[in-house]
Write a protein that holds these residues in place. Structure first.
Motif, PDB file in Angstrom:
ATOM      1  N   ASP A   1     -92.125 -14.113  59.991  1.00 12.26           N
ATOM      2  CA  ASP A   1     -91.625 -13.313  61.109  1.00 12.26           C
ATOM      3  C   ASP A   1     -90.572 -14.118  61.848  1.00 12.26           C
ATOM      4  O   ASP A   1     -90.574 -15.354  61.818  1.00 12.26           O
ATOM      5  CB  ASP A   1     -92.783 -12.977  62.054  1.00 12.26           C
ATOM      6  N   VAL A   2     -89.676 -13.403  62.512  1.00 15.50           N
ATOM      7  CA  VAL A   2     -88.725 -14.011  63.442  1.00 15.50           C
ATOM      8  C   VAL A   2     -88.898 -13.239  64.743  1.00 15.50           C
ATOM      9  O   VAL A   2     -88.711 -12.029  64.770  1.00 15.50           O
ATOM     10  CB  VAL A   2     -87.273 -13.936  62.932  1.00 15.50           C
ATOM     11  N   ARG A   3     -89.298 -13.943  65.790  1.00 14.21           N
ATOM     12  CA  ARG A   3     -89.678 -13.300  67.059  1.00 14.21           C
ATOM     13  C   ARG A   3     -88.755 -13.696  68.191  1.00 14.21           C
ATOM     14  O   ARG A   3     -87.917 -14.575  68.051  1.00 14.21           O
ATOM     15  CB  ARG A   3     -91.101 -13.698  67.429  1.00 14.21           C
ATOM     16  N   ASP A   4     -89.006 -13.045  69.305  1.00 12.15           N
ATOM     17  CA  ASP A   4     -88.316 -13.369  70.560  1.00 12.15           C
ATOM     18  C   ASP A   4     -86.803 -13.355  70.392  1.00 12.15           C
ATOM     19  O   ASP A   4     -86.114 -14.326  70.703  1.00 12.15           O
ATOM     20  CB  ASP A   4     -88.786 -14.707  71.125  1.00 12.15           C
ATOM     21  N   SER A   5     -86.302 -12.238  69.867  1.00 12.29           N
ATOM     22  CA  SER A   5     -84.854 -12.042  69.689  1.00 12.29           C
ATOM     23  C   SER A   5     -84.214 -13.129  68.835  1.00 12.29           C
ATOM     24  O   SER A   5     -83.102 -13.567  69.093  1.00 12.29           O
ATOM     25  CB  SER A   5     -84.158 -11.956  71.054  1.00 12.29           C
ATOM     26  N   GLY A   6     -84.944 -13.579  67.810  1.00 10.93           N
ATOM     27  CA  GLY A   6     -84.380 -14.556  66.878  1.00 10.93           C
ATOM     28  C   GLY A   6     -84.426 -15.980  67.360  1.00 10.93           C
ATOM     29  O   GLY A   6     -83.609 -16.801  66.949  1.00 10.93           O
ATOM     30  N   THR A   7     -85.389 -16.317  68.222  1.00 11.60           N
ATOM     31  CA  THR A   7     -85.477 -17.689  68.721  1.00 11.60           C
ATOM     32  C   THR A   7     -86.711 -18.436  68.220  1.00 11.60           C
ATOM     33  O   THR A   7     -86.805 -19.648  68.408  1.00 11.60           O
ATOM     34  CB  THR A   7     -85.481 -17.722  70.262  1.00 11.60           C
ATOM     35  N   VAL A   8     -87.666 -17.721  67.589  1.00 12.28           N
ATOM     36  CA  VAL A   8     -88.893 -18.352  67.088  1.00 12.28           C
ATOM     37  C   VAL A   8     -89.140 -17.880  65.661  1.00 12.28           C
ATOM     38  O   VAL A   8     -89.209 -16.679  65.409  1.00 12.28           O
ATOM     39  CB  VAL A   8     -90.112 -18.000  67.982  1.00 12.28           C
ATOM     40  N   TRP A   9     -89.283 -18.832  64.725  1.00 11.68           N
ATOM     41  CA  TRP A   9     -89.584 -18.532  63.331  1.00 11.68           C
ATOM     42  C   TRP A   9     -91.062 -18.814  63.099  1.00 11.68           C
ATOM     43  O   TRP A   9     -91.542 -19.894  63.432  1.00 11.68           O
ATOM     44  CB  TRP A   9     -88.742 -19.404  62.403  1.00 11.68           C
ATOM     45  N   VAL A  10     -91.777 -17.833  62.521  1.00 15.87           N
ATOM     46  CA  VAL A  10     -93.203 -17.986  62.231  1.00 15.87           C
ATOM     47  C   VAL A  10     -93.340 -18.330  60.754  1.00 15.87           C
ATOM     48  O   VAL A  10     -92.786 -17.634  59.891  1.00 15.87           O
ATOM     49  CB  VAL A  10     -93.981 -16.698  62.572  1.00 15.87           C
TER      50      VAL A  10
ATOM     51  N   ARG B   1     -95.991 -19.771  57.430  1.00 11.77           N
ATOM     52  CA  ARG B   1     -97.357 -19.925  56.916  1.00 11.77           C
ATOM     53  C   ARG B   1     -97.296 -20.628  55.580  1.00 11.77           C
ATOM     54  O   ARG B   1     -96.249 -20.695  54.952  1.00 11.77           O
ATOM     55  CB  ARG B   1     -98.071 -18.585  56.791  1.00 11.77           C
ATOM     56  N   THR B   2     -98.440 -21.120  55.136  1.00 15.24           N
ATOM     57  CA  THR B   2     -98.504 -21.781  53.838  1.00 15.24           C
ATOM     58  C   THR B   2     -98.122 -20.790  52.739  1.00 15.24           C
ATOM     59  O   THR B   2     -98.360 -19.586  52.880  1.00 15.24           O
ATOM     60  CB  THR B   2     -99.910 -22.347  53.576  1.00 15.24           C
ATOM     61  N   PRO B   3     -97.524 -21.253  51.647  1.00 13.35           N
ATOM     62  CA  PRO B   3     -97.073 -20.345  50.592  1.00 13.35           C
ATOM     63  C   PRO B   3     -98.203 -19.611  49.874  1.00 13.35           C
ATOM     64  O   PRO B   3     -97.999 -18.526  49.351  1.00 13.35           O
ATOM     65  CB  PRO B   3     -96.323 -21.237  49.610  1.00 13.35           C
ATOM     66  N   VAL B   4     -99.387 -20.193  49.825  1.00 18.41           N
ATOM     67  CA  VAL B   4    -100.523 -19.563  49.144  1.00 18.41           C
ATOM     68  C   VAL B   4    -101.772 -19.697  50.004  1.00 18.41           C
ATOM     69  O   VAL B   4    -101.889 -20.607  50.815  1.00 18.41           O
ATOM     70  CB  VAL B   4    -100.792 -20.184  47.751  1.00 18.41           C
ATOM     71  N   GLY B   5    -102.705 -18.788  49.794  1.00 21.63           N
ATOM     72  CA  GLY B   5    -104.008 -18.915  50.413  1.00 21.63           C
ATOM     73  C   GLY B   5    -104.166 -18.346  51.810  1.00 21.63           C
ATOM     74  O   GLY B   5    -105.252 -18.385  52.357  1.00 21.63           O
ATOM     75  N   GLY B   6    -103.109 -17.816  52.394  1.00 22.16           N
ATOM     76  CA  GLY B   6    -103.252 -17.226  53.723  1.00 22.16           C
ATOM     77  C   GLY B   6    -103.752 -18.210  54.766  1.00 22.16           C
ATOM     78  O   GLY B   6    -104.508 -17.851  55.652  1.00 22.16           O
ATOM     79  N   GLY B   7    -103.344 -19.443  54.648  1.00 24.20           N
ATOM     80  CA  GLY B   7    -103.791 -20.494  55.563  1.00 24.20           C
ATOM     81  C   GLY B   7    -103.218 -20.348  56.953  1.00 24.20           C
ATOM     82  O   GLY B   7    -102.744 -19.282  57.333  1.00 24.20           O
ATOM     83  N   PRO B   8    -103.245 -21.421  57.703  1.00 27.42           N
ATOM     84  CA  PRO B   8    -102.781 -21.384  59.096  1.00 27.42           C
ATOM     85  C   PRO B   8    -101.279 -21.100  59.180  1.00 27.42           C
ATOM     86  O   PRO B   8    -100.548 -21.276  58.212  1.00 27.42           O
ATOM     87  CB  PRO B   8    -103.087 -22.793  59.603  1.00 27.42           C
ATOM     88  N   TYR B   9    -100.868 -20.668  60.353  1.00 22.96           N
ATOM     89  CA  TYR B   9     -99.439 -20.462  60.572  1.00 22.96           C
ATOM     90  C   TYR B   9     -98.973 -21.371  61.704  1.00 22.96           C
ATOM     91  O   TYR B   9     -99.776 -21.893  62.475  1.00 22.96           O
ATOM     92  CB  TYR B   9     -99.134 -18.993  60.881  1.00 22.96           C
ATOM     93  N   TRP B  10     -97.683 -21.608  61.768  1.00 22.96           N
ATOM     94  CA  TRP B  10     -97.098 -22.399  62.831  1.00 22.96           C
ATOM     95  C   TRP B  10     -95.716 -21.834  63.120  1.00 22.96           C
ATOM     96  O   TRP B  10     -95.210 -20.992  62.398  1.00 22.96           O
ATOM     97  CB  TRP B  10     -97.071 -23.879  62.486  1.00 22.96           C
ATOM     98  N   GLU B  11     -95.130 -22.273  64.209  1.00 28.52           N
ATOM     99  CA  GLU B  11     -93.840 -21.745  64.649  1.00 28.52           C
ATOM    100  C   GLU B  11     -92.841 -22.876  64.824  1.00 28.52           C
ATOM    101  O   GLU B  11     -93.210 -24.025  65.042  1.00 28.52           O
ATOM    102  CB  GLU B  11     -94.008 -21.007  65.981  1.00 28.52           C
ATOM    103  N   THR B  12     -91.564 -22.497  64.717  1.00 28.63           N
ATOM    104  CA  THR B  12     -90.490 -23.433  65.045  1.00 28.63           C
ATOM    105  C   THR B  12     -89.414 -22.681  65.808  1.00 28.63           C
ATOM    106  O   THR B  12     -89.193 -21.493  65.580  1.00 28.63           O
ATOM    107  CB  THR B  12     -89.886 -24.104  63.788  1.00 28.63           C
ATOM    108  N   ASP B  13     -88.777 -23.373  66.714  1.00 33.39           N
ATOM    109  CA  ASP B  13     -87.631 -22.797  67.417  1.00 33.39           C
ATOM    110  C   ASP B  13     -86.336 -23.473  66.971  1.00 33.39           C
ATOM    111  O   ASP B  13     -85.303 -23.354  67.607  1.00 33.39           O
ATOM    112  CB  ASP B  13     -87.810 -22.893  68.931  1.00 33.39           C
ATOM    113  N   ASP B  14     -86.436 -24.187  65.840  1.00 32.97           N
ATOM    114  CA  ASP B  14     -85.280 -24.895  65.283  1.00 32.97           C
ATOM    115  C   ASP B  14     -85.033 -24.439  63.841  1.00 32.97           C
ATOM    116  O   ASP B  14     -85.428 -25.118  62.889  1.00 32.97           O
ATOM    117  CB  ASP B  14     -85.518 -26.404  65.333  1.00 32.97           C
ATOM    118  N   PRO B  15     -84.375 -23.294  63.659  1.00 35.62           N
ATOM    119  CA  PRO B  15     -84.162 -22.778  62.305  1.00 35.62           C
ATOM    120  C   PRO B  15     -83.302 -23.693  61.439  1.00 35.62           C
ATOM    121  O   PRO B  15     -83.401 -23.647  60.217  1.00 35.62           O
ATOM    122  CB  PRO B  15     -83.481 -21.435  62.533  1.00 35.62           C
TER     123      PRO B  15
END
Length: 64
Positions: free
Chosen positions: A24-33, A35-49
């Protein structure tokens, strides 16, 4: 790092070296969500694309 900015569905490597899928890309393109490529593991965010290196763009494995 990448010429094209990462977007939803891209397989990337983040600034810490972790492989991830952009989900996902949220907040008008300021936060990238991410997740791990397999297994549906945890997710994290970055504001530095620019820290995301595209390994495989979305649809790169499609035959169509």
């Amino acid at each position: 790092m990448s010429a094209r900015r990462a977007w939803v569905g891209d397989l990337v490597r983040d600034g810490g070296g972790r492989r991830a899928i952009v989900t996902d890309v949220r907040d008008s393109g300021t936060v990238w969500v991410l997740r791990t490529p397999v297994g549906g593991g945890p997710y994290w965010e970055t504001d530095d694309p620019d820290s995301l290196e595209i390994i495989a763009p979305s649809g790169a494995g499609d035959d169509q």
